[in-house]
Scaffold this motif. Structure first.
Motif, PDB file in Angstrom:
ATOM      1  N   ALA A   1      42.090  42.946  45.203  1.00 39.19           N
ATOM      2  CA  ALA A   1      40.846  43.275  45.910  1.00 39.19           C
ATOM      3  C   ALA A   1      40.732  42.409  47.160  1.00 39.19           C
ATOM      4  O   ALA A   1      40.920  41.192  47.092  1.00 39.19           O
ATOM      5  CB  ALA A   1      39.659  43.049  44.987  1.00 39.19           C
ATOM      6  N   PRO A   2      40.450  43.019  48.325  1.00 38.89           N
ATOM      7  CA  PRO A   2      40.460  42.253  49.576  1.00 38.89           C
ATOM      8  C   PRO A   2      39.437  41.129  49.621  1.00 38.89           C
ATOM      9  O   PRO A   2      39.614  40.170  50.372  1.00 38.89           O
ATOM     10  CB  PRO A   2      40.164  43.321  50.644  1.00 38.89           C
ATOM     11  CG  PRO A   2      39.530  44.455  49.900  1.00 38.89           C
ATOM     12  CD  PRO A   2      40.146  44.439  48.537  1.00 38.89           C
ATOM     13  N   HIS A   3      38.366  41.233  48.817  1.00 36.36           N
ATOM     14  CA  HIS A   3      37.335  40.207  48.840  1.00 36.36           C
ATOM     15  C   HIS A   3      37.655  39.027  47.922  1.00 36.36           C
ATOM     16  O   HIS A   3      36.968  38.016  47.952  1.00 36.36           O
ATOM     17  CB  HIS A   3      35.986  40.811  48.407  1.00 36.36           C
ATOM     18  CG  HIS A   3      35.992  41.309  46.995  1.00 36.36           C
ATOM     19  ND1 HIS A   3      36.417  42.581  46.664  1.00 36.36           N
ATOM     20  CD2 HIS A   3      35.643  40.708  45.814  1.00 36.36           C
ATOM     21  CE1 HIS A   3      36.318  42.745  45.351  1.00 36.36           C
ATOM     22  NE2 HIS A   3      35.853  41.627  44.815  1.00 36.36           N
ATOM     23  N   ARG A   4      38.707  39.145  47.118  1.00 35.96           N
ATOM     24  CA  ARG A   4      39.007  38.117  46.134  1.00 35.96           C
ATOM     25  C   ARG A   4      39.573  36.880  46.820  1.00 35.96           C
ATOM     26  O   ARG A   4      40.518  36.950  47.594  1.00 35.96           O
ATOM     27  CB  ARG A   4      40.000  38.633  45.097  1.00 35.96           C
ATOM     28  CG  ARG A   4      40.303  37.625  43.979  1.00 35.96           C
ATOM     29  CD  ARG A   4      41.323  38.180  43.005  1.00 35.96           C
ATOM     30  NE  ARG A   4      40.813  39.364  42.337  1.00 35.96           N
ATOM     31  CZ  ARG A   4      41.512  40.476  42.157  1.00 35.96           C
ATOM     32  NH1 ARG A   4      42.733  40.562  42.620  1.00 35.96           N
ATOM     33  NH2 ARG A   4      40.976  41.506  41.537  1.00 35.96           N
ATOM     34  N   GLY A   5      38.982  35.724  46.529  1.00 32.73           N
ATOM     35  CA  GLY A   5      39.460  34.460  47.073  1.00 32.73           C
ATOM     36  C   GLY A   5      39.804  33.489  45.969  1.00 32.73           C
ATOM     37  O   GLY A   5      39.679  33.804  44.776  1.00 32.73           O
ATOM     38  N   LEU A   6      40.236  32.315  46.357  1.00 33.86           N
ATOM     39  CA  LEU A   6      40.610  31.304  45.374  1.00 33.86           C
ATOM     40  C   LEU A   6      39.386  30.848  44.576  1.00 33.86           C
ATOM     41  O   LEU A   6      38.278  30.806  45.114  1.00 33.86           O
ATOM     42  CB  LEU A   6      41.243  30.100  46.082  1.00 33.86           C
ATOM     43  CG  LEU A   6      42.644  30.319  46.643  1.00 33.86           C
ATOM     44  CD1 LEU A   6      43.011  29.178  47.591  1.00 33.86           C
ATOM     45  CD2 LEU A   6      43.666  30.414  45.508  1.00 33.86           C
ATOM     46  N   PRO A   7      39.571  30.488  43.297  1.00 32.02           N
ATOM     47  CA  PRO A   7      38.449  29.971  42.508  1.00 32.02           C
ATOM     48  C   PRO A   7      38.061  28.580  42.980  1.00 32.02           C
ATOM     49  O   PRO A   7      38.728  27.982  43.831  1.00 32.02           O
ATOM     50  CB  PRO A   7      39.003  29.955  41.089  1.00 32.02           C
ATOM     51  CG  PRO A   7      40.477  29.804  41.262  1.00 32.02           C
ATOM     52  CD  PRO A   7      40.819  30.557  42.523  1.00 32.02           C
ATOM     53  N   GLY A   8      36.987  28.040  42.410  1.00 24.14           N
ATOM     54  CA  GLY A   8      36.534  26.702  42.758  1.00 24.14           C
ATOM     55  C   GLY A   8      37.417  25.628  42.169  1.00 24.14           C
ATOM     56  O   GLY A   8      38.478  25.900  41.587  1.00 24.14           O
ATOM     57  N   ALA A   9      36.944  24.383  42.281  1.00 26.57           N
ATOM     58  CA  ALA A   9      37.742  23.239  41.830  1.00 26.57           C
ATOM     59  C   ALA A   9      38.077  23.323  40.353  1.00 26.57           C
ATOM     60  O   ALA A   9      39.214  23.054  39.935  1.00 26.57           O
ATOM     61  CB  ALA A   9      36.993  21.939  42.133  1.00 26.57           C
ATOM     62  N   ALA A  10      37.092  23.714  39.529  1.00 27.25           N
ATOM     63  CA  ALA A  10      37.330  23.800  38.082  1.00 27.25           C
ATOM     64  C   ALA A  10      38.344  24.895  37.769  1.00 27.25           C
ATOM     65  O   ALA A  10      39.229  24.714  36.923  1.00 27.25           O
ATOM     66  CB  ALA A  10      36.018  24.059  37.348  1.00 27.25           C
ATOM     67  N   GLY A  11      38.235  26.020  38.443  1.00 32.99           N
ATOM     68  CA  GLY A  11      39.176  27.113  38.219  1.00 32.99           C
ATOM     69  C   GLY A  11      40.592  26.752  38.626  1.00 32.99           C
ATOM     70  O   GLY A  11      41.555  27.094  37.937  1.00 32.99           O
ATOM     71  N   LEU A  12      40.736  26.052  39.753  1.00 32.67           N
ATOM     72  CA  LEU A  12      42.062  25.638  40.197  1.00 32.67           C
ATOM     73  C   LEU A  12      42.656  24.586  39.259  1.00 32.67           C
ATOM     74  O   LEU A  12      43.869  24.570  39.003  1.00 32.67           O
ATOM     75  CB  LEU A  12      41.993  25.097  41.626  1.00 32.67           C
ATOM     76  CG  LEU A  12      41.735  26.146  42.715  1.00 32.67           C
ATOM     77  CD1 LEU A  12      41.557  25.470  44.062  1.00 32.67           C
ATOM     78  CD2 LEU A  12      42.879  27.156  42.781  1.00 32.67           C
TER      79      LEU A  12
END
Length: 265
Positions: free
Chosen positions: A128-139
Motif C-alpha cells: 500500500a503506497p501509504h504504508r510507512g515504517l513502524p515506530g520505535a517499538a515496532g522496529l
C-alpha cells in the motif's frame, strides 16, 4: 585443498552479500556441513560448528559489504540504529536457543515466508503506497524477530529484513544496503553466544573456539571480504527491477533447499 574449498564458499557468500545484502548463512551452512563431513569433523558437532563458524564469518563479510554500500549512500543508518537494540537481543538469544531446540519448525516457517516474499517480488505485488515504517517499538520488535531467527539458522538476516523493508516502502537498494549492515550486530552477539555455548564441550576439533572453527573461518573471511565490494558495485549498476528479480529468485531457491532438507528428514 581444504583451504581452497572454504575459500570458494567464502567467495560465493561474499559476492552475494555485496550484490543482494544476503549474509549467506542459508547458503553457507549447508555447503559448510558438506565440507565439514568430507573433512572428517565429529558428526555430533558438525551442525553447531557450521552455524557458529558461519555466523562469525558474517561479521567480516557484512563489514566489507556495508562499507561498499555506504559509499553509494544506500545504508539508512538512522533506521539501523532503531533496529539494533532488537537485533542485539534477538541475536544473542537465538544463539542459545539454537543449541537447545530442534530448528525444523523454524525452517518451515522461514521457508514459507521466503517463498511468499520471493513470489511477491517476481509478480511485483506492490505494498500500500501509504504504508510507512513502524515506530520505535515496532522496529525494535522487528529487529528482535530478525536477530533471533537469523542466529538460530545461521543466516545474516537480510533475507528476512529486505522483504520486510520493501513491504514498508523502503527503496529496494536502500533495503539491500541496510540489510547488509544488520549483519554486523547479529553476527557480533551470535558469535559470542556460539563461542560461549561451545566452551568446554568435549570432542571439538583442534582449532575450535567454542563452536567457531578457526581453520575454516580464516579462508571464509579472506575470500568473502575480497568479493563483497565487487558484488556491491554490481548491485548499483544493474536496473532495480532486475535486481529485485535476482533477489527473489535467490530467495526462492533458498526456500526450495530448506523444504528439500526437511523432506529428507
Amino acid at each position: 585443498m581444504q583451504f581452497t574449498v572454504y575459500a570458494a564458499i567464502g567467495a560465493l557468500i561474499g559476492f552475494f552479500s555485496g550484490l543482494l545484502g544476503i549474509g549467506g548463512g542459508a547458503v553457507q551452512t549447508p555447503l559448510t556441513v558438506l565440507a565439514f563431513e568430507a573433512h572428517g569433523l565429529p558428526r555430533e558437532h558438525i551442525a553447531h560448528i557450521a552455524v557458529g563458524t558461519g555466523v562469525a564469518s558474517i561479521a567480516f563479510t557484512a563489514a566489507a559489504s556495508t562499507l561498499a554500500h555506504h559509499r553509494h549512500g544506500a545504508v539508512d543508518w538512522f533506521l539501523l540504529g532503531r533496529l539494533t537494540p532488537g537485533l542485539l537481543a534477538g541475536g544473542f538469544a537465538g544463539g542459545y536457543v539454537a543449541q537447545l531446540l530442534p530448528t525444523a519448525w523454524l525452517a518451515i516457517v522461514l521457508a514459507v515466508f521466503i517463498g511468499y516474499a520471493s513470489a511477491a517480488m517476481v509478480f511485483e505485488l506492490r505494498p500500500a503506497p501509504h504504508r510507512g515504517l513502524p515506530g520505535a517499538a515496532g522496529l525494535a520488535a522487528l529487529g528482535t524477530a530478525v536477530g533471533m531467527m537469523s542466529t538460530m539458522v545461521g543466516a545474516g538476516g537480510a533475507v528476512l529484513l529486505v522483504p520486510a523493508l520493501t513491504w514498508f516502502n523502503v527503496p529496494f537498494r536502500r533495503a539491500i544496503g541496510t540489510g547488509a549492515a544488520i549483519g554486523l550486530p547479529i553476527a557480533f552477539t551470535g558469535t559470542i553466544a556460539h563461542v560461549l555455548g561451545g566452551l568446554g564441550e568435549p570432542g571439538l576439533p583442534e582449532g575450535a573456539v567454542g563452536y567457531v572453527w578457526l581453520p575454516a573461518l580464516v579462508p571464509f573471511v579472506i575470500a568473502s571480504m575480497l568479493l563483497a565490494p565487487a558484488g556491491a558495485r554490481l548491485s548499483h549498476r544493474v536496473p532495480a527491477r532486475t535486481l529485485r528479480r535476482v533477489f527473489a529468485g535467490t530467495m526462492f531457491l533458498l526456500a526450495i533447499r530448506m523444504a528439500w532438507s526437511l523432506a529428507r528428514g
